[in-house]
Design an enzyme around this catalytic site. Structure first.
Site, PDB file in Angstrom:
ATOM      1  N   ASP A 243     -16.004 -21.727  20.836  1.00 22.76           N
ATOM      2  CA  ASP A 243     -15.926 -21.302  21.829  1.00 22.76           C
ATOM      3  C   ASP A 243     -15.519 -22.262  23.086  1.00 22.76           C
ATOM      4  O   ASP A 243     -15.804 -23.541  22.930  1.00 22.76           O
ATOM      5  CB  ASP A 243     -17.462 -20.831  22.505  1.00 22.76           C
ATOM      6  CG  ASP A 243     -18.072 -19.981  21.856  1.00 22.76           C
ATOM      7  OD1 ASP A 243     -17.500 -19.623  20.705  1.00 22.76           O
ATOM      8  OD2 ASP A 243     -19.072 -19.545  21.948  1.00 22.76           O
TER       9      ASP A 243
ATOM     10  N   GLU B 211     -23.088 -11.951  23.374  1.00 19.91           N
ATOM     11  CA  GLU B 211     -22.847 -13.527  23.671  1.00 19.91           C
ATOM     12  C   GLU B 211     -22.103 -14.005  24.645  1.00 19.91           C
ATOM     13  O   GLU B 211     -21.265 -13.038  25.162  1.00 19.91           O
ATOM     14  CB  GLU B 211     -22.243 -14.147  22.309  1.00 19.91           C
ATOM     15  CG  GLU B 211     -22.880 -13.813  21.016  1.00 19.91           C
ATOM     16  CD  GLU B 211     -22.605 -14.518  19.769  1.00 19.91           C
ATOM     17  OE1 GLU B 211     -23.154 -15.178  19.152  1.00 19.91           O
ATOM     18  OE2 GLU B 211     -21.346 -14.409  19.682  1.00 19.91           O
TER      19      GLU B 211
END
Ligand code: FRU
Length: 538
Positions: free
Chosen positions: A63, A245
């Site tokens: 990420d 998420e």
């Protein structure tokens, strides 16, 4: 160099007249036998390294984290495991850029400590020094991230994820962890992570969005250290086939109006529209305490359950930059260009994973339907060398137009609009002499946009990589389609109608693509504003 009209047999009966645009590239000048085909055993580590997308020099990345802008520099942190090419104990890697396109990797920003690994999070520029971390008039930058405690996880606890903060007094280059971490303890929720913090000018407080299993929890704070739980959203909305998420909540003006709406991005893994991980979004209002879905958006959701930012399989965990000056006013976004289904298996070894191109987001509302558009940032244009530009071509005229064009398919931009479309299929095909084919396009009979990477080169490193065609459903058949394609060595990003529908996918060809074709059995459509761009970086 080939330039010809091809016929293609589809099934047993239908013979399609295909229009093929094929244009030469550097590869074509080398006799085929001299161009090595890369096998897994002799894979040159740089063979698949993208030309204009960020990758770490070595090892694993996932990420994007903590993205902020300050004094002419864009900062990108990222989930990073410096000791291996698969996911491992997480750090925050760091890269900086002046233009969102060319990135310079910096030393690791945050290392794990006794509280845990450093999972995803965000960073804010604390201009009013609300945190008190600023000294001698220096504005602190504060990172807010998740601690993931491995020992706790191994022991079978559920409270092993907490939130911590760190500050920087040198514009994000080095960081000091707060001595009183964690700032938010775990309330007994196993997946409790990925804090994204914004300044809320309605309440003059910081607002944190936090993913908590199957919902988003909102917290507020006056100083980034003491956090108060405000509310939660989403248990009964959107897609729930996986864990929520990496949320992001921010206000946006609706295009061509004075209305402001709040956008909530929520990544989910698995159960994306085409499998694995993907990012959905919600549109609503936020009063500093509660996020409430907009009625029209709720209506949209009741028809399709979930609405996605990108229908391709490789755009995950993306969030927006903080501290973009008002004079700029853009909402800038970047995602991780991979998918948890196969991220660990993709055939690059020294380094793993790429980010998407930086994108601008815009919010449009048409006939009570919201659309969160995304398209490449303007900054990319400054690197584009326009190799060809044609205002209008009939499909027949295209034959011959691209003759003698020398362009590198490994840093290619293709822009065009198809007009006068029938209820037919329109394929955009990339291929090479190794027999690899990447096909994307529009099926105007089934009303679908799609990417088919099943024959695009190396696909068998994971059963989950290319089991089927990825699709995005359109509400109806269309007469006109605007297309922008970005091709880098291993990625295709397609922006339809200025970002109304976006599809991002990886592929791993045995050699670079060499030809591009538009294929249809309709020979009457018009191709407008056809542009071939090659991106150049010195
Ligand atoms: C999303 C994610 C986050 C987590 C991080 C760990 O891809 O699972 O929820 O913080 O990756 O690396």
């Amino acid at each position: 160099m080939i330039n010809k009209i091809k016929s293609q047999k589809l099934g047993l009966i239908a013979v399609f007249i295909a229009l093929v645009i094929a244009f030469g590239c550097k590869e074509n000048k080398t006799p085929e036998t001299e161009t090595p085909i890369v096998s897994a055993e002799n894979l040159d580590e740089e063979f698949y390294r993208p030309n204009y997308h960020f990758t770490p020099k070595a090892n694993w990345m996932n990420d994007p984290n903590g993205m902020f802008y300050l004094n002419g520099t864009y900062h990108l942190y990222f989930q990073y495991y410096p000791d291996g090419n698969v996911w491992g104990p997480m750090h925050w890697g760091h890269a900086t850029s002046k233009d969102l396109i060319i990135w310079e990797e910096q030393p690791i920003a945050l290392y794990p400590d006794e509280l845990g690994l450093i999972f995803s999070g965000s960073a804010v520029v604390d201009k009013q020094n609300t945190s008190g971390f600023g000294k001698d008039g220096i504005t602190p930058v504060v990172a807010i991230y998740t601690y993931h405690n491995m020992d706790g996880e191994k022991a079978g606890d559920i409270d092993f994820q907490t939130q911590g903060i760190a500050y920087s007094l040198d514009e994000g280059m080095t960081w000091v962890k707060y001595s009183d971490n964690p700032v938010i303890k775990n309330p007994g929720i196993k997946d409790f992570r990925d804090p994204k913090v914004i300044w809320d000018s309605q309440t003059n407080k910081w607002i944190m969005s936090l993913a908590a299993g199957n919902k988003i929890m909102f917290y507020s704070s006056e100083n980034l250290k003491d956090w108060v739980f405000e509310s939660e959203f989403g248990e009964d909305k959107g897609e729930h086939g996986g864990v929520w998420e990496c949320p992001d909540l921010f206000p946006m003006k609706v295009e061509n109006s004075e209305t402001t709406k709040w956008v909530l991005l929520v990544s989910i893994n698995p159960s994306g529209p085409n499998g694995g991980s993907a990012t959905q979004y919600f549109i609503g209002d936020f009063d500093g305490h509660n996020f409430v879905l907009d009625k029209d958006f709720d209506q949209q959701l009741s028809q399709s359950k979930s609405i996605w930012l990108d229908y391709g399989r490789d755009n995950y965990a993306g969030v927006t930059w903080s501290n973009i000056p008002e004079s700029d006013g853009r909402h800038l976004f970047m995602g991780w260009m991979s998918n948890w289904d196969y991220a660990r298996d993709v055939p690059t070894y020294k380094w793993r994973s790429t980010m998407t191109i930086a994108r601008e987001l815009q919010l449009r509302k048409n006939n009570n339907t919201f659309n969160l558009m995304s398209f490449p940032v303007d900054e990319l244009n400054q690197f584009a060398d326009i190799k060809l530009s044609k205002i209008s071509l009939s499909s027949n005229e295209l034959n011959g137009v691209l003759k003698d064009l020398d362009v590198d398919f490994e840093k290619l931009g293709l822009d065009f609009t198809l007009n006068g479309l029938k209820n037919d299929a329109y394929k955009f095909v990339f291929n090479n002499k190794a027999g690899d084919t990447l096909t994307l396009g529009l099926d105007n009979e089934t009303n679908e946009l799609y990417i088919d990477r099943r024959h695009s080169g190396k696909v068998d490193f994971s059963e989950k990589f290319a089991p089927h065609i990825s699709k995005a459903k359109l509400p109806n058949s269309i007469k006109e389609l605007k297309v922008q394609i970005l091709l880098d060595k291993t990625s295709v990003e397609v922006f339809y109608n200025d970002g109304e529908f976006v599809m991002t996918e990886l592929f791993f060809p045995n050699k670079p693509f060499e030809e591009f074709s538009i294929i249809s059995n309709d020979d009457a459509f018009i191709i407008e504003n056809f542009k071939v761009r090659e991106f150049k970086f010195n």
